[in-house]
Design an enzyme around this catalytic site. Structure first.
Site, mmCIF file in Angstrom:
data_model
loop_
_atom_site.group_PDB
_atom_site.id
_atom_site.type_symbol
_atom_site.label_atom_id
_atom_site.label_comp_id
_atom_site.label_asym_id
_atom_site.label_seq_id
_atom_site.Cartn_x
_atom_site.Cartn_y
_atom_site.Cartn_z
ATOM 1 N N GLY A 53 2.237 7.357 -2.706
ATOM 2 C CA GLY A 53 1.282 8.071 -3.553
ATOM 3 C C GLY A 53 0.379 7.023 -4.166
ATOM 4 O O GLY A 53 -0.108 6.135 -3.470
ATOM 5 N N GLU A 54 0.201 7.080 -5.456
ATOM 6 C CA GLU A 54 -0.561 6.049 -6.156
ATOM 7 C C GLU A 54 0.374 5.431 -7.205
ATOM 8 O O GLU A 54 0.761 6.112 -8.159
ATOM 9 C CB GLU A 54 -1.824 6.648 -6.782
ATOM 10 C CG GLU A 54 -2.592 5.702 -7.680
ATOM 11 C CD GLU A 54 -2.808 4.319 -7.084
ATOM 12 O OE1 GLU A 54 -3.250 4.214 -5.924
ATOM 13 O OE2 GLU A 54 -2.509 3.332 -7.773
ATOM 14 N N SER A 55 0.723 4.159 -6.974
ATOM 15 C CA SER A 55 1.771 3.550 -7.800
ATOM 16 C C SER A 55 1.407 3.492 -9.273
ATOM 17 O O SER A 55 2.269 3.661 -10.142
ATOM 18 C CB SER A 55 2.103 2.149 -7.279
ATOM 19 O OG SER A 55 0.937 1.351 -7.228
ATOM 20 N N CYS A 85 5.814 2.610 0.433
ATOM 21 C CA CYS A 85 4.424 2.350 0.043
ATOM 22 C C CYS A 85 4.293 2.225 -1.478
ATOM 23 O O CYS A 85 4.707 1.214 -2.027
ATOM 24 C CB CYS A 85 3.526 3.420 0.646
ATOM 25 S SG CYS A 85 1.851 2.828 0.910
ATOM 26 N N ARG A 114 -0.955 -5.001 -3.675
ATOM 27 C CA ARG A 114 -1.352 -3.600 -3.453
ATOM 28 C C ARG A 114 -2.551 -3.518 -2.517
ATOM 29 O O ARG A 114 -3.430 -4.378 -2.541
ATOM 30 C CB ARG A 114 -1.757 -2.941 -4.776
ATOM 31 C CG ARG A 114 -0.601 -2.605 -5.679
ATOM 32 C CD ARG A 114 -1.103 -2.127 -7.026
ATOM 33 N NE ARG A 114 -1.736 -0.822 -6.965
ATOM 34 C CZ ARG A 114 -2.895 -0.515 -7.537
ATOM 35 N NH1 ARG A 114 -3.585 -1.412 -8.187
ATOM 36 N NH2 ARG A 114 -3.370 0.704 -7.450
ATOM 37 N N ILE A 140 -0.757 3.662 5.193
ATOM 38 C CA ILE A 140 -1.888 4.237 4.464
ATOM 39 C C ILE A 140 -2.180 3.349 3.254
ATOM 40 O O ILE A 140 -1.391 3.325 2.304
ATOM 41 C CB ILE A 140 -1.588 5.668 3.953
ATOM 42 C CG1 ILE A 140 -1.136 6.564 5.104
ATOM 43 C CG2 ILE A 140 -2.819 6.259 3.268
ATOM 44 C CD1 ILE A 140 -0.633 7.922 4.644
ATOM 45 N N ARG A 141 -3.271 2.620 3.303
ATOM 46 C CA ARG A 141 -3.598 1.684 2.212
ATOM 47 C C ARG A 141 -2.341 0.978 1.704
ATOM 48 O O ARG A 141 -1.960 1.080 0.522
ATOM 49 C CB ARG A 141 -4.332 2.390 1.076
ATOM 50 C CG ARG A 141 -5.806 2.633 1.396
ATOM 51 C CD ARG A 141 -6.567 3.262 0.253
ATOM 52 N NE ARG A 141 -6.794 2.337 -0.869
ATOM 53 C CZ ARG A 141 -7.653 1.326 -0.853
ATOM 54 N NH1 ARG A 141 -8.359 1.063 0.213
ATOM 55 N NH2 ARG A 141 -7.810 0.569 -1.907
ATOM 56 N N HIS A 176 5.220 4.421 6.064
ATOM 57 C CA HIS A 176 5.749 5.774 5.850
ATOM 58 C C HIS A 176 6.512 6.248 7.078
ATOM 59 O O HIS A 176 5.901 6.771 8.014
ATOM 60 C CB HIS A 176 4.594 6.750 5.605
ATOM 61 C CG HIS A 176 3.816 6.465 4.370
ATOM 62 N ND1 HIS A 176 4.156 6.979 3.141
ATOM 63 C CD2 HIS A 176 2.726 5.699 4.173
ATOM 64 C CE1 HIS A 176 3.301 6.555 2.238
ATOM 65 N NE2 HIS A 176 2.418 5.766 2.834
ATOM 66 N N GLU A 178 8.480 8.774 6.918
ATOM 67 C CA GLU A 178 8.604 10.239 6.737
ATOM 68 C C GLU A 178 7.416 10.986 7.350
ATOM 69 O O GLU A 178 7.527 12.163 7.672
ATOM 70 C CB GLU A 178 8.770 10.576 5.243
ATOM 71 C CG GLU A 178 7.518 10.520 4.383
ATOM 72 C CD GLU A 178 7.034 9.113 4.056
ATOM 73 O OE1 GLU A 178 7.652 8.131 4.526
ATOM 74 O OE2 GLU A 178 6.018 8.992 3.345
#
Ligand code: GLN
Length: 208
Positions: A53-55, A85, A114, A140-141, A176, A178
């Site tokens: 997500g966004e840490s 991630c 990051r 993803i990023r 990821h 998943e």
């Protein structure tokens, strides 16, 4: 009794982890409050997943919901944990390029940078060689691991960068599994609870 795996459910890719874990035979509980993690009799989960997500957002929400310290204590106390991630960023002892005020749980002795794999590999799917065999995963990023502390093992490399690390029962992945339905790491997490997973491959539900 199947093991109960807590998935931190504050923000990010919660559903995909839940589906993969349930597919492997675990019971999943979403962790959104301290009482989801532990009660008067101790821990309510046998293992934990910190999703992507966004840490920096997850960090803020952890503190808002009084989960930061209970989570840190539970993981540091030996709760088997898998972070993907943003989850890897949350686990790391040190974060390069944090958002202003961003903190991490500091339970895995690595430094992460990051967004290091950046937009050029946004939504890239690839096959990695890992100690668990070849795995099909998505980036993803993604962060990368730029320093490994003593006793921390590399779990995967990608284009010469370290993209997975583990020490004891704590594993952090830049990628990821998943999103591609890759069960190896979730199976391993379930096994760490002492109860074997069902061990079938999930047909990917999500394509990026
Ligand atoms: N760049 C994100 C962060 O720093 C991680 C991206 C992801 O989880 N897919 O939190």
């Amino acid at each position: 009794m199947p093991p109960t795996v807590g998935v931190l459910g504050l923000q990010g890719g919660v559903r995909e982890h839940r589906e993969l874990l349930e597919h492997l035979g675990a019971r999943v509980t979403l962790v959104r409050a301290p009482s989801d993690l532990a009660g008067p009799d101790g821990l309510r989960v046998d293992a934990l997943v910190l999703p992507g997500g966004e840490s920096s957002t997850i960090d803020k929400l952890l503190r808002l919901f009084d989960l930061f310290e209970p989570l840190r204590v539970a993981i540091a106390g030996g709760l088997p944990t898998l972070g993907t991630c943003a989850g890897l960023v949350l686990l790391a002892r040190e974060v390069v390029d944090p958002a202003p005020g961003q903190r991490s749980l500091q339970v895995l002795d690595v430094t992460v940078q990051r967004n290091a794999l950046g937009p050029q590999v946004d939504s890239a799917e690839t096959t990695l060689a890992t100690p668990l065999g070849a795995v099909r995963v998505a980036f993803i990023r993604a962060p990368i691991v730029t320093r490994l502390g003593p006793g921390v093992d590399v779990v995967g490399t990608h284009a010469g960068r370290v993209v997975g690390a583990r020490a004891g029962g704590v594993t952090g992945l830049s990628f990821h599994p998943e999103l591609t339905g890759e069960p190896a790491f979730h199976s391993e997490l379930i096994s760490a609870t002492g109860i074997p997973p069902r061990g079938r491959r999930l047909v990917p539900q999500v394509r990026i």
